[in-house]
Design an enzyme around this catalytic site. Sequence first.
Site, PDB file in Angstrom:
ATOM      1  CG  ASP A  48      -2.152  -0.393   1.259  1.00  0.00           C
ATOM      2  OD1 ASP A  48      -2.569  -0.813   0.192  1.00  0.00           O
ATOM      3  OD2 ASP A  48      -2.838  -0.306   2.308  1.00  0.00           O
ATOM      4  CE  LYS A  70      -9.335   1.981  -4.575  1.00  0.00           C
ATOM      5  NZ  LYS A  70      -9.552   2.192  -6.004  1.00  0.00           N
ATOM      6  CG  MET A 184     -10.116   6.923   4.604  1.00  0.00           C
ATOM      7  SD  MET A 184     -10.690   5.708   3.407  1.00  0.00           S
ATOM      8  CE  MET A 184     -11.613   4.577   4.450  1.00  0.00           C
TER       9      MET A 184
HETATM   10  N1  SAH Z   1      -6.814  -0.751   7.027  1.00  0.00           N
HETATM   11  C1  SAH Z   1      -6.420   0.487   7.684  1.00  0.00           C
HETATM   12  C2  SAH Z   1      -7.308   1.630   7.279  1.00  0.00           C
HETATM   13  C3  SAH Z   1      -7.187   1.981   5.809  1.00  0.00           C
HETATM   14  S1  SAH Z   1      -8.203   3.348   5.358  1.00  0.00           S
HETATM   15  C4  SAH Z   1      -6.452   0.264   9.201  1.00  0.00           C
HETATM   16  O1  SAH Z   1      -6.962  -0.745   9.675  1.00  0.00           O
HETATM   17  O2  SAH Z   1      -5.928   1.110   9.918  1.00  0.00           O
HETATM   18  C5  SAH Z   1      -7.066   4.681   5.458  1.00  0.00           C
HETATM   19  C6  SAH Z   1      -7.385   5.548   6.660  1.00  0.00           C
HETATM   20  O3  SAH Z   1      -6.910   4.896   7.836  1.00  0.00           O
HETATM   21  C7  SAH Z   1      -6.687   6.884   6.659  1.00  0.00           C
HETATM   22  O4  SAH Z   1      -7.405   7.835   5.894  1.00  0.00           O
HETATM   23  C8  SAH Z   1      -6.722   7.220   8.126  1.00  0.00           C
HETATM   24  O5  SAH Z   1      -8.006   7.647   8.530  1.00  0.00           O
HETATM   25  C9  SAH Z   1      -6.471   5.861   8.743  1.00  0.00           C
HETATM   26  N2  SAH Z   1      -5.044   5.619   9.018  1.00  0.00           N
HETATM   27  C10 SAH Z   1      -4.298   4.615   8.552  1.00  0.00           C
HETATM   28  N3  SAH Z   1      -3.048   4.672   9.055  1.00  0.00           N
HETATM   29  C11 SAH Z   1      -3.017   5.751   9.869  1.00  0.00           C
HETATM   30  C12 SAH Z   1      -2.018   6.348  10.692  1.00  0.00           C
HETATM   31  N4  SAH Z   1      -0.793   5.849  10.794  1.00  0.00           N
HETATM   32  N5  SAH Z   1      -2.357   7.456  11.386  1.00  0.00           N
HETATM   33  C13 SAH Z   1      -3.591   7.976  11.334  1.00  0.00           C
HETATM   34  N6  SAH Z   1      -4.571   7.452  10.573  1.00  0.00           N
HETATM   35  C14 SAH Z   1      -4.300   6.356   9.849  1.00  0.00           C
END
Ligand code: SAH
Length: 277
Positions: A48, A70, A184
């Site tokens: 990713d 994406k 998001m």
């Molecule tokens: N599968 C991931 C989420 C993917 S969607 C999970 O379980 O965490 C992507 C969203 O995840 C971002 O827009 C944000 O809202 C959040 N996100 C992912 N990594 C992050 C991080 N290190 N810090 C803050 N938000 C994060």
Amino acid sequence: MPDSLPLFDWPEMLPGWVWLVGAGPGDPGLLTLHGLNALRQADTIVHDALIDARLLDWVAPGAERIAMGKRGGVASPTQAEISARLVGLARAGRRVLRLKGGDPFVFGRGGEEAQALARAGVPFRIVPGISAGIGGLAHAGIPVTHASVNQAVTFVTGHDTEGLAPRLDWGAIARGSPVIVIYMGMRNLAEIAGRLIAAGRDPAEPVAIVASATMPGERVLETTLGTCAAEAEAAGIAAPAIVCVGQAVKLRQALDWQRLVAGRPLRDTDPLGTGEA
Ligand code: SAH
């Protein structure tokens, strides 16, 4: 796996298999041991956009790395293209690690990718990861549940392919969930906050926005529901960021362990005024 961890029967990654692995929120220490085992064995890593570069230092020498994720606003492969690539690599006999941020099944399209593998008859394994909406907040000193504050928490996405997650009943979420964790959420933050307030949430309610949680550039903005969108913009808080709405945010005053690491005192050990141990 390391010789110093010999007691576990580490699974072998076989050619033609795809392992769908959650990388956790960023900090390499928050990858699971199964994830590390996969990184050591894979000959092809399809990762990713959000993956912390330090994790990729651990791949086996000579392994191929393919960045495929994406990313909002940037030209990126479609979900169908990503799935087709995974199927193609597996059929070519590769040991494929599909590395996804957080947990692969939490707002990560991991379910769709696994389903595409299932349809194509490609064997796969799922390795869960620490999701940003739980682990990223914990890292910032915010518990998503706390007995005196909430017995329920709702995880929502702030947008989907159609914009502000149109199928979500924001009023029901506002009324039913003491703590709301938004993935998001930055693009539509003003509209989301407006809907929650319109449904009865207090504009003064505490909100935390944790950007780049567990990564070197982690930033935390403590704000309120009524002012969060404007303050986030003024502070230049950028994605990826997790938004947490609810009284649990106040606990950060007592639980921000990163202050202790930095040799600074906690701000308040009883921020909810409950006197509980
Ligand atoms: N599968 C991931 C989420 C993917 S969607 C999970 O379980 O965490 C992507 C969203 O995840 C971002 O827009 C944000 O809202 C959040 N996100 C992912 N990594 C992050 C991080 N290190 N810090 C803050 N938000 C994060």
